[in-house]
Design an enzyme around this catalytic site. Structure first.
Site, PDB file in Angstrom:
ATOM      1  N   VAL A  33       0.853  -1.187   0.000  1.00  0.00           N
ATOM      2  CA  VAL A  33       0.000   0.000   0.000  1.00  0.00           C
ATOM      3  C   VAL A  33       0.890   1.239   0.000  1.00  0.00           C
ATOM      4  CG1 VAL A  33      -1.734   1.223   1.364  1.00  0.00           C
ATOM      5  CG2 VAL A  33      -1.759  -1.267   1.294  1.00  0.00           C
ATOM      6  N   CYS A  34       0.605   2.190  -0.869  1.00  0.00           N
ATOM      7  CA  CYS A  34       1.405   3.417  -0.940  1.00  0.00           C
ATOM      8  C   CYS A  34       1.233   4.240   0.346  1.00  0.00           C
ATOM      9  CB  CYS A  34       0.973   4.254  -2.133  1.00  0.00           C
ATOM     10  SG  CYS A  34       1.724   5.889  -2.140  1.00  0.00           S
ATOM     11  N   ILE A  35       2.346   4.600   0.958  1.00  0.00           N
ATOM     12  CA  ILE A  35       2.280   5.266   2.265  1.00  0.00           C
ATOM     13  C   ILE A  35       1.635   6.654   2.190  1.00  0.00           C
ATOM     14  CG2 ILE A  35       4.682   6.099   2.112  1.00  0.00           C
ATOM     15  CD1 ILE A  35       4.760   5.656   5.214  1.00  0.00           C
TER      16      ILE A  35
ATOM     17  N   ALA B  74      -2.027   6.328   1.624  1.00  0.00           N
ATOM     18  CA  ALA B  74      -2.664   5.723   2.798  1.00  0.00           C
ATOM     19  C   ALA B  74      -2.846   6.749   3.912  1.00  0.00           C
ATOM     20  CB  ALA B  74      -1.842   4.543   3.290  1.00  0.00           C
TER      21      ALA B  74
END
Lengths: 102, 129
Positions: free
Chosen positions: B77-79, B82
């Site tokens: 998941v892209c930080i 997110a």
């Protein structure tokens, strides 16, 4: 380089299909999926600004997505071949690169 | 063949997360490998463990978890996407002083570098949404 183009938007909500069709080369192919399958309808495919019948590359539409939208095969352009996800995967392996127009 | 999968759209606004799931399942069943699945932009909400869709709707985050467990998939998941949407791992929430965290098990939070690496190391990058 042979390109597999994917389109997931209807030609009535975006210009992805027109942009793609004007760039697709004869050794490439286009997969219509999600709302992109509306372009497979014969009446939409034959519109003067789309004219998929003049396309000289292969054209596919995902069967599940056509069925989910009530598009019956009889209403689809004869240019279009219906595929399932395993065939989608197989097509990805056959082309050098996948270009998603979204 | 090895694929990297990129998903960009919110599962509540687009079928992309489900289309990607169908593609990934078909690829694995055909004997291909998935280098990594990268959830970007709105797609990151798939990884939240605090979503409660109506009873007649499938929980797409859970379906990805099941596939990940069966085939040992890496779900990243892209930080930045997110944090913007309130998807937190325990470690990230603790580091930034948030009390709650909601990242599903089977998902990890990381950066865009993971997407670039996946696209370089795999044979094909396939984007959805």
């Amino acid at each position: 380089m042979a390109i597999l183009h994917t389109i997931n938007q209807s030609p009535d909500t975006g210009n992805q299909l027109l942009a793609c069709v004007s760039r697709a080369l004869p050794d490439s192919a286009i997969i219509l999926y999600e709302d992109g399958v509306y372009a497979a309808l014969d009446k939409i495919a034959a519109r003067p600004n789309i004219e998929l019948q003049k396309l000289d590359c292969k054209l596919y539409a995902v069967r599940d997505d056509c069925e989910a939208r009530g598009l019956q095969q009889a209403a689809l352009s004869k240019m279009v071949k219906l595929i399932d996800y395993p065939e989608f995967v197989e097509l990805v392996t056959q082309y050098d690169v996948v270009q998603a127009w979204s | 063949m090895q694929f990297a999968i990129l998903i960009n759209s919110d599962p509540n606004q687009s079928p992309a997360v489900r289309s990607a799931l169908k593609f990934t399942r078909a690829a694995l069943e055909a004997g291909h490998t998935i280098q990594r699945v990268f959830f970007y932009q709105g797609a990151v909400t798939t990884a939240s463990d605090m979503l409660l869709p109506p009873q007649n709707e499938e929980k797409v985050g859970e379906l990805w978890s099941e596939l990940a467990e069966k085939y040992k998939l890496e779900l990243v998941v892209c930080i930045a996407a997110a944090q913007r949407r309130g998807v937190w791992s325990e470690a990230e929430a603790g580091r930034l002083g948030y009390k709650a965290h909601n990242l599903r098990a089977d998902y990890t939070i990381s950066g865009l570098g993971q997407l670039i690496e996946a696209s370089v190391e795999s044979d094909r990058l396939v984007s959805f949404g």
